[in-house]
Design a protein around this motif. Structure first.
Motif, short mmCIF file in Angstrom:
data_model
loop_
_atom_site.label_atom_id
_atom_site.label_comp_id
_atom_site.label_asym_id
_atom_site.label_seq_id
_atom_site.Cartn_x
_atom_site.Cartn_y
_atom_site.Cartn_z
N ALA A 48 2.21 3.37 -40.02
CA ALA A 48 3.64 3.15 -40.17
C ALA A 48 4.31 3.27 -38.81
O ALA A 48 3.89 4.08 -37.98
CB ALA A 48 4.25 4.16 -41.14
N THR A 56 11.55 0.19 -40.71
CA THR A 56 10.19 0.70 -40.87
C THR A 56 9.20 -0.42 -41.17
O THR A 56 9.57 -1.47 -41.70
CB THR A 56 10.13 1.74 -41.99
OG1 THR A 56 10.59 1.14 -43.20
CG2 THR A 56 11.01 2.94 -41.66
N TYR A 58 5.10 -0.57 -42.69
CA TYR A 58 3.99 0.19 -43.24
C TYR A 58 2.75 -0.67 -43.41
O TYR A 58 2.85 -1.87 -43.74
CB TYR A 58 4.35 0.77 -44.61
CG TYR A 58 5.40 1.84 -44.60
CD1 TYR A 58 6.75 1.53 -44.78
CD2 TYR A 58 5.06 3.18 -44.39
CE1 TYR A 58 7.72 2.51 -44.77
CE2 TYR A 58 6.03 4.17 -44.38
CZ TYR A 58 7.35 3.83 -44.57
OH TYR A 58 8.32 4.81 -44.55
N LYS A 63 1.71 1.90 -48.41
CA LYS A 63 3.04 1.62 -48.96
C LYS A 63 3.23 2.34 -50.29
O LYS A 63 2.35 2.33 -51.15
CB LYS A 63 3.23 0.12 -49.16
CG LYS A 63 3.43 -0.65 -47.86
CD LYS A 63 3.59 -2.15 -48.11
CE LYS A 63 3.78 -2.90 -46.81
NZ LYS A 63 3.87 -4.36 -47.02
N THR A 67 5.85 8.06 -46.02
CA THR A 67 7.21 7.81 -45.56
C THR A 67 7.34 8.25 -44.11
O THR A 67 7.01 9.40 -43.77
CB THR A 67 8.23 8.57 -46.41
OG1 THR A 67 8.09 8.19 -47.78
CG2 THR A 67 9.65 8.25 -45.95
#
Length: 122
Positions: A48, A56, A58, A63, A67
């Motif tokens: 990420a 952002t 990923y 995904k 986070t």
């Protein structure tokens, strides 16, 4: 420019870990910062990243489970990893695309941290 990563370790499948990476040095702007990982015998892959605008990106395999966030005041990026799987086991590398120097004379470069091991047991 130095990138200091922390937070790796051993966790059971389904568990969580939080990685941190602090950037230091004569940084003017952190254009993009984030994480890549490399498992034994595999190529390094995107986990990420987050850019200066907060956008952002990923990797497909993380995904919905991972986070990424950043604290611009601390020049630090965080990776919250939930629902970990054994296939997430790898060395995680912090990466940053930065402008360094001064406001009047800056140079752009890519930097990597030393890597932190994440091991997920089944």
């Amino acid at each position: 420019v130095q990138l200091q990563a922390s937070g790796g370790g051993l966790v059971q499948a389904g568990g969580s870990l939080r990685l941190s990476c602090a950037a230091s040095g004569s940084i003017v702007t952190i254009n993009r910062i984030g994480w890549y990982r490399q498992a034994p015998g595999m190529q390094r892959e995107l986990v990420a990243t987050i850019n200066i605008g907060g956008v952002t990106n990923y990797g497909d395999s993380v995904k919905g489970r991972f986070t990424i966030s950043r604290d611009n005041a601390k020049s630090t990026v965080y990776l919250q990893m939930n629902s970990l799987k054994p296939e997430d086991t790898a060395v995680y590398y912090c990466y940053a695309d930065v402008d360094f120097g001064s406001l009047y004379e800056r140079t752009r470069g890519d930097y990597w941290g030393q890597g932190t091991q994440v091991t997920v047991s089944s």
